[in-house]
Design an enzyme around this catalytic site. Structure first.
Site, PDB file in Angstrom:
ATOM      1  N   HIS A  57      25.233  60.288  38.658  1.00  0.00           N
ATOM      2  CA  HIS A  57      25.019  60.521  37.227  1.00  0.00           C
ATOM      3  C   HIS A  57      25.995  59.678  36.426  1.00  0.00           C
ATOM      4  O   HIS A  57      27.175  59.584  36.795  1.00  0.00           O
ATOM      5  CB  HIS A  57      25.241  61.999  36.870  1.00  0.00           C
ATOM      6  CG  HIS A  57      24.312  62.907  37.584  1.00  0.00           C
ATOM      7  ND1 HIS A  57      23.015  63.088  37.191  1.00  0.00           N
ATOM      8  CD2 HIS A  57      24.477  63.647  38.706  1.00  0.00           C
ATOM      9  CE1 HIS A  57      22.413  63.916  38.026  1.00  0.00           C
ATOM     10  NE2 HIS A  57      23.279  64.269  38.966  1.00  0.00           N
ATOM     11  N   ARG A  81      29.369  69.062  30.540  1.00  0.00           N
ATOM     12  CA  ARG A  81      28.429  69.042  29.417  1.00  0.00           C
ATOM     13  C   ARG A  81      27.825  70.448  29.210  1.00  0.00           C
ATOM     14  O   ARG A  81      28.462  71.437  29.518  1.00  0.00           O
ATOM     15  CB  ARG A  81      27.364  67.964  29.666  1.00  0.00           C
ATOM     16  CG  ARG A  81      27.989  66.553  29.713  1.00  0.00           C
ATOM     17  CD  ARG A  81      26.944  65.480  29.907  1.00  0.00           C
ATOM     18  NE  ARG A  81      26.002  65.466  28.801  1.00  0.00           N
ATOM     19  CZ  ARG A  81      24.833  64.803  28.834  1.00  0.00           C
ATOM     20  NH1 ARG A  81      24.493  64.104  29.939  1.00  0.00           N
ATOM     21  NH2 ARG A  81      24.028  64.824  27.800  1.00  0.00           N
ATOM     22  N   TYR A 115      25.901  57.768  27.222  1.00  0.00           N
ATOM     23  CA  TYR A 115      25.451  56.947  28.349  1.00  0.00           C
ATOM     24  C   TYR A 115      25.872  55.480  28.262  1.00  0.00           C
ATOM     25  O   TYR A 115      25.606  54.706  29.187  1.00  0.00           O
ATOM     26  CB  TYR A 115      23.925  57.036  28.477  1.00  0.00           C
ATOM     27  CG  TYR A 115      23.449  58.449  28.742  1.00  0.00           C
ATOM     28  CD1 TYR A 115      23.835  59.116  29.907  1.00  0.00           C
ATOM     29  CD2 TYR A 115      22.644  59.135  27.831  1.00  0.00           C
ATOM     30  CE1 TYR A 115      23.424  60.430  30.147  1.00  0.00           C
ATOM     31  CE2 TYR A 115      22.223  60.430  28.066  1.00  0.00           C
ATOM     32  CZ  TYR A 115      22.622  61.074  29.232  1.00  0.00           C
ATOM     33  OH  TYR A 115      22.218  62.364  29.470  1.00  0.00           O
ATOM     34  N   ARG A 143      19.765  54.823  24.193  1.00  0.00           N
ATOM     35  CA  ARG A 143      19.670  56.286  24.291  1.00  0.00           C
ATOM     36  C   ARG A 143      21.067  56.925  24.247  1.00  0.00           C
ATOM     37  O   ARG A 143      21.899  56.656  25.135  1.00  0.00           O
ATOM     38  CB  ARG A 143      19.029  56.627  25.637  1.00  0.00           C
ATOM     39  CG  ARG A 143      19.010  58.096  25.943  1.00  0.00           C
ATOM     40  CD  ARG A 143      18.637  58.367  27.402  1.00  0.00           C
ATOM     41  NE  ARG A 143      18.617  59.781  27.654  1.00  0.00           N
ATOM     42  CZ  ARG A 143      18.706  60.337  28.846  1.00  0.00           C
ATOM     43  NH1 ARG A 143      18.812  59.584  29.927  1.00  0.00           N
ATOM     44  NH2 ARG A 143      18.695  61.643  28.987  1.00  0.00           N
ATOM     45  N   GLU A 152      23.526  61.296  45.271  1.00  0.00           N
ATOM     46  CA  GLU A 152      23.135  61.659  43.896  1.00  0.00           C
ATOM     47  C   GLU A 152      24.163  61.077  42.925  1.00  0.00           C
ATOM     48  O   GLU A 152      25.367  61.255  43.132  1.00  0.00           O
ATOM     49  CB  GLU A 152      23.109  63.184  43.774  1.00  0.00           C
ATOM     50  CG  GLU A 152      22.801  63.686  42.368  1.00  0.00           C
ATOM     51  CD  GLU A 152      22.918  65.217  42.262  1.00  0.00           C
ATOM     52  OE1 GLU A 152      23.036  65.907  43.303  1.00  0.00           O
ATOM     53  OE2 GLU A 152      22.923  65.699  41.122  1.00  0.00           O
ATOM     54  N   ALA A 192      17.008  64.297  34.202  1.00  0.00           N
ATOM     55  CA  ALA A 192      16.739  65.707  33.879  1.00  0.00           C
ATOM     56  C   ALA A 192      16.138  66.478  35.055  1.00  0.00           C
ATOM     57  O   ALA A 192      16.299  67.701  35.157  1.00  0.00           O
ATOM     58  CB  ALA A 192      15.823  65.784  32.661  1.00  0.00           C
ATOM     59  N   ASN A 216      19.518  58.770  40.725  1.00  0.00           N
ATOM     60  CA  ASN A 216      19.904  59.483  39.513  1.00  0.00           C
ATOM     61  C   ASN A 216      18.651  60.226  39.071  1.00  0.00           C
ATOM     62  O   ASN A 216      17.781  59.641  38.430  1.00  0.00           O
ATOM     63  CB  ASN A 216      20.388  58.535  38.420  1.00  0.00           C
ATOM     64  CG  ASN A 216      20.849  59.303  37.177  1.00  0.00           C
ATOM     65  OD1 ASN A 216      20.616  60.505  37.064  1.00  0.00           O
ATOM     66  ND2 ASN A 216      21.489  58.602  36.252  1.00  0.00           N
ATOM     67  N   PRO A 255      13.749  60.123  34.805  1.00  0.00           N
ATOM     68  CA  PRO A 255      13.186  60.031  33.456  1.00  0.00           C
ATOM     69  C   PRO A 255      14.199  59.676  32.373  1.00  0.00           C
ATOM     70  O   PRO A 255      15.353  60.095  32.429  1.00  0.00           O
ATOM     71  CB  PRO A 255      12.621  61.436  33.212  1.00  0.00           C
ATOM     72  CG  PRO A 255      13.298  62.317  34.197  1.00  0.00           C
ATOM     73  CD  PRO A 255      13.605  61.466  35.384  1.00  0.00           C
ATOM     74  N   ASN A 256      13.719  58.889  31.438  1.00  0.00           N
ATOM     75  CA  ASN A 256      14.460  58.478  30.239  1.00  0.00           C
ATOM     76  C   ASN A 256      15.547  57.439  30.500  1.00  0.00           C
ATOM     77  O   ASN A 256      16.164  56.938  29.564  1.00  0.00           O
ATOM     78  CB  ASN A 256      15.067  59.686  29.488  1.00  0.00           C
ATOM     79  CG  ASN A 256      14.000  60.652  29.023  1.00  0.00           C
ATOM     80  OD1 ASN A 256      13.041  60.221  28.380  1.00  0.00           O
ATOM     81  ND2 ASN A 256      14.107  61.915  29.375  1.00  0.00           N
TER      82      ASN A 256
HETATM   83  C1  DQA Z   1      22.083  62.124  33.735  1.00  0.00           C
HETATM   84  C2  DQA Z   1      22.527  63.537  33.327  1.00  0.00           C
HETATM   85  C3  DQA Z   1      21.321  64.453  33.133  1.00  0.00           C
HETATM   86  O1  DQA Z   1      21.748  65.757  32.759  1.00  0.00           O
HETATM   87  C4  DQA Z   1      20.423  63.919  32.034  1.00  0.00           C
HETATM   88  O2  DQA Z   1      19.264  64.715  31.923  1.00  0.00           O
HETATM   89  C5  DQA Z   1      20.076  62.480  32.231  1.00  0.00           C
HETATM   90  C6  DQA Z   1      21.083  61.549  32.734  1.00  0.00           C
HETATM   91  C7  DQA Z   1      23.258  61.134  33.826  1.00  0.00           C
HETATM   92  O3  DQA Z   1      23.093  60.091  34.415  1.00  0.00           O
HETATM   93  O4  DQA Z   1      24.341  61.412  33.285  1.00  0.00           O
HETATM   94  O5  DQA Z   1      18.982  62.044  31.864  1.00  0.00           O
HETATM   95  O6  DQA Z   1      21.485  62.193  35.016  1.00  0.00           O
END
Ligand code: DQA
Length: 150
Positions: free
Chosen positions: A99, A106, A22, A17, A97, A76, A73, A9-10
């Site tokens: 990120h 963080r 990011y 964003r 996994e 959240a 990825n 998501p997002n």
């Molecule tokens: C994320 C880190 C997560 O905590 C966050 O909710 C994201 C992006 C990252 O790629 O750094 O949406 O997965």
């Protein structure tokens, strides 16, 4: 060799964003880079993004029909989703996994990943390079598996 890349998501908002965290690269640009990297490694990637947990679970459940490994990825959902974790454990497909940000540097709620215990490994904190490293790791995992089975 076929690898499925799943963005949670997002991540469709990358580029605008929270750019200080990011970066300014869009998801399309990351996907293009992954396709190029995959080609250079003799692999093919399919990339998908969803804001919905159920869709991601369905993709993981069906991944073994068409793919040898998954790079995810979970965004959240990393910190909330027992269901995505269970899907990976259930199908047993090698999963990496990734990120963009360093989730361990963080807010405290980002430090826990439900996915990490069922992933082969976690790459966190290298921006777009996290995906490239994740893809390389996935390709190596599949090559090792092929070697073991031949
Ligand atoms: C994320 C880190 C997560 O905590 C966050 O909710 C994201 C992006 C990252 O790629 O750094 O949406 O997965």
């Amino acid at each position: 060799m076929k690898i499925l890349v799943i963005h949670g998501p997002n991540l469709n908002l990358l580029g605008t964003r929270e750019t200080e965290i990011y970066g300014t690269l869009t998801l399309q640009e990351i996907d293009q880079e992954l396709k190029k990297t995959a080609k250079s490694l003799g692999a093919q990637v399919t990339t998908r993004q969803s804001n919905e947990e159920a869709r991601i679970i369905d993709w993981i459940q069906h991944a073994p029909d068409a793919f040898q490994a998954v790079v995810i990825n979970p965004a959240a959902f990393t910190h909330t989703s027992v269901a995505i974790r269970d899907a990976i454990a259930a199908v047993g497909i090698p999963t990496v996994e990734v990120h963009l940000s360093n989730i361990h540097a963080r807010e405290p709620f980002r430090r826990h990943s439900f996915i990490a215990p069922v992933a082969k490994g976690q790459i966190s904190g290298f921006g777009r390079e996290s995906y490239v490293l994740g893809l390389r790791a996935a390709v190596s995992l599949v090559q090792e598996n092929l070697g073991r089975n031949s």
